[in-house]
Structure formats: structure tokens, C-alpha cells
Write an enzyme that holds these catalytic residues in place. Structure first.
Site, mmCIF file in Angstrom:
data_model
loop_
_atom_site.group_PDB
_atom_site.id
_atom_site.type_symbol
_atom_site.label_atom_id
_atom_site.label_comp_id
_atom_site.label_asym_id
_atom_site.label_seq_id
_atom_site.Cartn_x
_atom_site.Cartn_y
_atom_site.Cartn_z
ATOM 1 N N ASP A 152 0.829 -1.205 0.000
ATOM 2 C CA ASP A 152 0.000 0.000 0.000
ATOM 3 C C ASP A 152 0.871 1.266 0.000
ATOM 4 O OD1 ASP A 152 -2.000 -1.837 0.315
ATOM 5 O OD2 ASP A 152 -2.690 -1.091 2.255
ATOM 6 N N HIS A 209 3.810 -2.192 3.074
ATOM 7 C CA HIS A 209 3.811 -0.821 2.529
ATOM 8 C C HIS A 209 5.123 -0.539 1.822
ATOM 9 C CE1 HIS A 209 0.743 -0.855 5.625
ATOM 10 N NE2 HIS A 209 0.198 0.187 5.043
HETATM 11 ZN ZN LIG Z 1 -2.565 3.074 3.147
#
Ligand SMILES: [Zn+2]
Length: 252
Positions: A48, A208
Site C-alpha cells: 500500500d 507498505h
Molecule cells: Zn494506506
């Protein structure tokens, strides 16, 4: 008897169910979400908050070295800043999803505001790749009664996770590596029980490669933890698949 004796617990229960639906990654009360792969032999690694010029190119090389395909949930405003990198992610065989335009907590937004956040990111990805995304992940995993249906109106299914080890925290890579231990534990349990377990479901890992606060966030610990785990997961028999392959191709 004071009716509040009955009303107060009922209200608390309703609030509890509502909070569960907003926050719990596998809750389905605000609409269906994907939160597992269709086989215990398939691991869907997802990233992400990118694209991130200082990390994503290194991550793409690392994934290539281990023949891993993954899914990247991108922030629209970063897509507009790094269109070449978005094309590179797609060209290397990975799948791209919508992670909103500016990464707000959607829980607090009106249906119109949610629509704008999703639509702008959707357009940024479609303009860059020539095709719209089919997957959506809400920032912070937060949903309310409108989020999943708004994604559906754009042709996107909402994707959550089974494991989110917290790679945004400023802890040593060893801490992150230990937080990712459940993936190997599940894989060992599946191989121990053989074909019966093969009918089960596999993990979706949420990591991430970017920071929603700014471009070029430091995610070197995420790279280090993957350097550690990718060969070990492969040795345990896991296939690294995109969300498309996690749910649309037949189970292994
Ligand atoms: Zn996020």
C-alpha cells in the site's frame, strides 16, 4: 423498571457491531470483501501507499529475483507524480489497485466525498495504464456503510488482509521479520496435513512500499524483511500470486 437498563446495553451492542464492521479486516457487515486467497498454497503479497521512487524500483527487482507477483494499492496523487513507475509495476506482471486519491480515513467522509476520492484515483490509474483498476483497498482498512458499495460502482472489489505486521512502525527489521512469522506457521501446518488442508485458504499479507504522508518514505525494513522471508516461504511451497490469481484462478 427504568427502560435504560434495557436500552443502554442494546445501544452498546449496536455500537460494538458497527465498530467491528468499520475496523475488523475480515468483517463483512458493510458488504463483501476479499480477505483470503483460495488456496493455502497461494500467498498474496500486497503493498500500500506507493508508488515510491526510492523503494518501489528496488522492490520490483527483489520480487523478480524470487519470481513473485504482487498487488500494489496506489495513492492517486502519487500515481500522477510517478506515471513511469506505475507503468513499470504493471509491465513487470504485478496488479495495481485503488487506494484513494489522498489517503483519508473514509469513515468520516460523506458518500459524495468517498466517491470523489475513489473516482480520482481510479481515473489516475486508468489514464496511466489505459485500463481501470479492479481492486480497491480502503486507507487504514476503515469502512463505513458506503465505502464498499462506492468501490463496487467503479467496478472494484474491496480487498482486505489476513496479516498486517505493521511495517510502518520504526522498529528494527528483526522485529518486522518476527511479526511475519504467522505466514510460515500456516504454510507448515498446511503441508503437515496434506491434501485436506490444501482445500483451505491462504494468506493476504499487507505491507507498505510507500508512506501516505509523502513520496520517498523509508521502507527499507520492509525490503529487508522480504529478503529474509521470500526464499523461506518458497522453500515451504508457497506461490506468490496477485489478487487476480488469488481468487480468480482455480485453487492449487
Ligand atoms: Zn494506506
Amino acid at each position: 423498571m427504568n427502560p435504560l437498563y434495557f436500552a443502554a446495553p442494546a445501544a452498546l451492542t449496536t455500537a460494538g457491531v458497527f465498530a467491528y464492521g468499520c475496523v475488523y479486516p475480515r468483517a463483512q457487515i458493510f458488504g463483501p470483501t476479499i480477505c483470503r486467497t483460495n488456496s493455502c498454497g497461494k500467498l498474496a503479497i500486497t503493498f500500500d501507499d506507493g508508488p515510491n521512487p526510492s523503494i518501489t524500483p528496488k522492490l520490483l527487482d527483489l520480487l523478480d529475483r524470487h519470481e513473485a507477483r504482487a498487488t500494489f494499492f496506489l495513492i492517486g496523487r502519487f500515481v500522477r507524480e510517478c506515471p513511469g513507475l506505475v507503468k513499470e509495476i504493471s509491465a513487470r506482471g504485478h496488479v495495481i489497485g485503488n487506494h484513494t486519491e489522498t489517503h483519508p480515513n473514509l469513515f468520516w467522509l460523506t458518500p459524495g466525498q468517498i466517491n470523489a476520492e475513489l473516482q480520482q484515483c481510479h481515473a489516475a490509474i486508468a489514464d496511466t495504464l489505459g485500463a481501470p483498476p479492479q481492486w480497491f483497498r480502503p486507507p487504514f482498512g476503515m469502512r463505513n456503510p458506503w465505502v464498499i458499495s462506492k468501490a463496487g460502482e467503479l467496478g472494484c472489489q474491496t480487498v482486505m488482509w489476513t496479516l498486517i505486521p505493521g511495517d510502518w512502525r520504526e522498529k528494527p527489521a528483526e522485529w518486522l521479520i518476527s511479526r511475519m512469522q504467522p505466514i510460515a506457521r500456516h504454510a507448515r501446518r498446511s503441508s503437515k496435513y496434506g491434501s485436506a488442508a490444501a482445500r483451505g485458504t491462504g494468506d493476504i499479507l499487507c505491507l507498505h512500499d510507500g508512506s501516505h504522508r509523502q513520496l520517498n518514505g523509508d521502507r527499507t525494513r520492509t525490503l529487508a524483511a522480504l529478503e529474509h522471508w521470500l526464499p523461506r516461504w518458497r522453500d515451504l511451497g508457497l506461490e506468490f500470486v496477485t489478487i487476480d490469481d488469488a481468487v480468480r484462478t482455480p485453487a492449487l
